[in-house]
Design an enzyme around this catalytic site. Sequence first.
Site, PDB file in Angstrom:
ATOM      1  N   GLY A 168       0.374   4.313  -8.813  1.00  0.00           N
ATOM      2  CA  GLY A 168       0.535   2.882  -8.559  1.00  0.00           C
ATOM      3  C   GLY A 168      -0.642   2.350  -7.764  1.00  0.00           C
ATOM      4  O   GLY A 168      -1.740   2.906  -7.814  1.00  0.00           O
ATOM      5  N   SER A 169      -0.389   1.300  -7.002  1.00  0.00           N
ATOM      6  CA  SER A 169      -1.484   0.636  -6.282  1.00  0.00           C
ATOM      7  C   SER A 169      -1.832   1.374  -4.986  1.00  0.00           C
ATOM      8  O   SER A 169      -1.026   2.151  -4.460  1.00  0.00           O
ATOM      9  CB  SER A 169      -1.081  -0.795  -5.960  1.00  0.00           C
ATOM     10  OG  SER A 169       0.032  -0.770  -5.094  1.00  0.00           O
TER      11      SER A 169
ATOM     12  N   THR B 295       0.603   0.444  -2.041  1.00  0.00           N
ATOM     13  CA  THR B 295       1.892   1.150  -2.049  1.00  0.00           C
ATOM     14  C   THR B 295       1.685   2.635  -1.782  1.00  0.00           C
ATOM     15  O   THR B 295       2.487   3.271  -1.096  1.00  0.00           O
ATOM     16  CB  THR B 295       2.633   0.947  -3.391  1.00  0.00           C
ATOM     17  OG1 THR B 295       2.616  -0.442  -3.718  1.00  0.00           O
ATOM     18  CG2 THR B 295       4.055   1.415  -3.315  1.00  0.00           C
ATOM     19  N   GLY B 296       0.594   3.193  -2.318  1.00  0.00           N
ATOM     20  CA  GLY B 296       0.285   4.614  -2.087  1.00  0.00           C
ATOM     21  C   GLY B 296       0.232   4.939  -0.606  1.00  0.00           C
ATOM     22  O   GLY B 296       0.710   5.987  -0.164  1.00  0.00           O
TER      23      GLY B 296
ATOM     24  N   GLU C 136      -1.929   8.833  -7.338  1.00  0.00           N
ATOM     25  CA  GLU C 136      -2.820   8.398  -8.421  1.00  0.00           C
ATOM     26  C   GLU C 136      -2.908   6.892  -8.300  1.00  0.00           C
ATOM     27  O   GLU C 136      -1.998   6.183  -8.714  1.00  0.00           O
ATOM     28  CB  GLU C 136      -2.221   8.772  -9.783  1.00  0.00           C
ATOM     29  CG  GLU C 136      -1.908  10.239  -9.957  1.00  0.00           C
ATOM     30  CD  GLU C 136      -3.128  11.050 -10.318  1.00  0.00           C
ATOM     31  OE1 GLU C 136      -4.064  10.483 -10.900  1.00  0.00           O
ATOM     32  OE2 GLU C 136      -3.163  12.236  -9.980  1.00  0.00           O
TER      33      GLU C 136
HETATM   34  P1  NAD Z   1       2.804  -0.682  -7.409  1.00  0.00           P
HETATM   35  O1  NAD Z   1       2.162   0.121  -6.346  1.00  0.00           O
HETATM   36  O2  NAD Z   1       3.179  -2.073  -7.118  1.00  0.00           O
HETATM   37  O3  NAD Z   1       4.151   0.036  -7.910  1.00  0.00           O
HETATM   38  C1  NAD Z   1       4.161   1.364  -8.358  1.00  0.00           C
HETATM   39  C2  NAD Z   1       5.556   1.956  -8.179  1.00  0.00           C
HETATM   40  O4  NAD Z   1       5.849   2.061  -6.787  1.00  0.00           O
HETATM   41  C3  NAD Z   1       6.681   1.116  -8.789  1.00  0.00           C
HETATM   42  O5  NAD Z   1       7.634   1.988  -9.362  1.00  0.00           O
HETATM   43  C4  NAD Z   1       7.266   0.419  -7.569  1.00  0.00           C
HETATM   44  O6  NAD Z   1       8.613   0.027  -7.732  1.00  0.00           O
HETATM   45  C5  NAD Z   1       7.143   1.505  -6.518  1.00  0.00           C
HETATM   46  N1  NAD Z   1       7.146   1.058  -5.129  1.00  0.00           N
HETATM   47  C6  NAD Z   1       6.855  -0.172  -4.637  1.00  0.00           C
HETATM   48  N2  NAD Z   1       6.961  -0.165  -3.276  1.00  0.00           N
HETATM   49  C7  NAD Z   1       7.318   1.098  -2.920  1.00  0.00           C
HETATM   50  C8  NAD Z   1       7.556   1.744  -1.672  1.00  0.00           C
HETATM   51  N3  NAD Z   1       7.446   1.102  -0.506  1.00  0.00           N
HETATM   52  N4  NAD Z   1       7.893   3.050  -1.677  1.00  0.00           N
HETATM   53  C9  NAD Z   1       7.980   3.742  -2.844  1.00  0.00           C
HETATM   54  N5  NAD Z   1       7.766   3.181  -4.054  1.00  0.00           N
HETATM   55  C10 NAD Z   1       7.431   1.881  -4.101  1.00  0.00           C
HETATM   56  O7  NAD Z   1       1.814  -0.598  -8.657  1.00  0.00           O
HETATM   57  P2  NAD Z   1       1.903  -1.401 -10.036  1.00  0.00           P
HETATM   58  O8  NAD Z   1       1.512  -2.814  -9.798  1.00  0.00           O
HETATM   59  O9  NAD Z   1       3.196  -1.089 -10.690  1.00  0.00           O
HETATM   60  O10 NAD Z   1       0.748  -0.662 -10.891  1.00  0.00           O
HETATM   61  C11 NAD Z   1      -0.585  -1.066 -10.942  1.00  0.00           C
HETATM   62  C12 NAD Z   1      -1.465  -0.149 -10.107  1.00  0.00           C
HETATM   63  O11 NAD Z   1      -1.299   1.190 -10.512  1.00  0.00           O
HETATM   64  C13 NAD Z   1      -2.949  -0.450 -10.287  1.00  0.00           C
HETATM   65  O12 NAD Z   1      -3.586  -0.475  -9.035  1.00  0.00           O
HETATM   66  C14 NAD Z   1      -3.464   0.733 -11.105  1.00  0.00           C
HETATM   67  O13 NAD Z   1      -4.822   1.037 -10.907  1.00  0.00           O
HETATM   68  C15 NAD Z   1      -2.579   1.835 -10.629  1.00  0.00           C
HETATM   69  N6  NAD Z   1      -2.535   2.911 -11.607  1.00  0.00           N
HETATM   70  C16 NAD Z   1      -3.175   4.073 -11.300  1.00  0.00           C
HETATM   71  C17 NAD Z   1      -3.185   5.103 -12.222  1.00  0.00           C
HETATM   72  C18 NAD Z   1      -3.877   6.410 -11.915  1.00  0.00           C
HETATM   73  O14 NAD Z   1      -3.618   7.375 -12.613  1.00  0.00           O
HETATM   74  N7  NAD Z   1      -4.734   6.474 -10.931  1.00  0.00           N
HETATM   75  C19 NAD Z   1      -2.535   4.952 -13.451  1.00  0.00           C
HETATM   76  C20 NAD Z   1      -1.886   3.752 -13.726  1.00  0.00           C
HETATM   77  C21 NAD Z   1      -1.890   2.731 -12.789  1.00  0.00           C
END
Ligand code: NAD
Length: 478
Positions: free
Chosen positions: A211-212, A215-216, A233
Amino acid sequence: MADALSFEKFYNIINNEKIDTGASYHGINPFTGEALWETPVATEKDVNSAVLAAHKAFKTWSLMPWEERSKLLKKFADGLEKYKDEISDLLGKESGKTFPNEAQWSVPEKVLKETADVRIVTQYPPVGVVAGITPWNYPFQLAILKIAPSLMTGCTIVLKPSPLTPYSALKIGEIAAQIFPPGVVQVLGGDDKLGPWITKHPGIAKVSFTGSIATGKMVMAAAAHSLKRVNLELGGNDAAIITEDFDIPKAAQLASIAAFLHSGQVCMGTKRIYVHESVHDEFMKHFILIVKNFKAGEGFISPIQNKMQYEKVKSIYQDCQKLGYDFVVGSGKIEDRAGGYYVEPAVILNPPEDSRIVQEEPFGPIVPVLTFGSDEEVISRVNDSAVGLGATVYCRDERRAWQLAGSLDTGSVWVNGGLKMDPVALFGAHKQSGIGGELGPLGLTYYTNTRTVTYWKESVKDETNGVKQNGETVALFA
Ligand code: NAD
């Protein structure tokens, strides 16, 4: 649970049971803006039940020989294949995607030392219950990327898809429930409370998160509480470098796909293009022609998946327009259209290096093209970033290409195209793009602990592995 799957009803899956939580919500079809099916919202009690089921299953699943686990995974792959059309349709409706490769995984133990006295071995026992958390842009592939290595190494899993795209992952859970023993695969959909409940749960040994970056960081902070292992990731800002010796029309073709595929909503997509100054005009001639033919909502220029992302993309377009950057494709205006979140593709020529469009990951159909003079200069500009997911080098001179690739601070470098993951190779990251990685033998080890076993051989034990103290043999630190 071996009944045929309905693709109109969605359930959470705990211990191979379909769980209807009572509360529900629905996703949105990004093509039309229409409401999709009702889908469950997990409670904290559901998280506890899911982790408990995964713990119970771990005791036997982790002891199953990997050949048997591998057979079940193959059956699971066949199960997914059986519903290929239905899942493709779901993916189209929630975001629009293709299928992953299959792979065979295991982590054999390594003998590090073998002498007459001693054998030292590293073993890779599974880490325990894994939480897989995935984003909205590749809901099917990323779910499989969490489930397959967890199960192959002997872990059990609680998977949480993005609330924006829960559908295909929930169906994966139902298919898994027809194949694996109860408790091996749980899939929970829910709202924004679900992720934090999972990452703080003491029964989870590892969080594999995609994810982002923002959030990571929260996931890592929550995991620190019980020192859970993390795989992160995260986002990137991948550059493409085009040297003057490459076939320029071909570079324009390849770079246009890498930048605009799925409207730029790809973590490893090209987000900034650096072209050698001597071929810049030729490159732009071809690149502009190609991108001008891309139309929002057609081919791979899909709608932006959700409103929040749409607003973010809009703000980047507005920033470029406000600061008077050169839109060589597109106007910078985004007209809200009835139905989905459509954005016309745009190309920005030579914006400042410190502009938002160069420094941020827009995750939309817009890309800056910049020029460079020397390899040293472009390496430093590409590396001057807080992130380091991937990069692409288009260069015919093999020695120079390897030199460029070896100088980039990124987890992956693709040379001359082929921007994709391969099951044999780690997809990792540098800097704030993540920790750990997925795929390949190394990726599997991130789902394991290590155990070093030092085995002193019986015949020499007394002489070499002990010292006498007051007539007693005591251990010796070698
Ligand atoms: P996001 O971080 O908003 O959400 C990702 C996941 O985390 C979702 O399931 C969300 O519900 C969950 N989440 C949100 N808050 C949380 C918390 N406090 N604790 C635990 N889980 C939580 O990301 P997004 O907008 O869904 O995805 C887009 C991002 O993902 C982009 O930055 C993209 O670059 C990245 N991404 C990275 C890869 C990689 O392999 N490096 C692959 C695909 C997407």
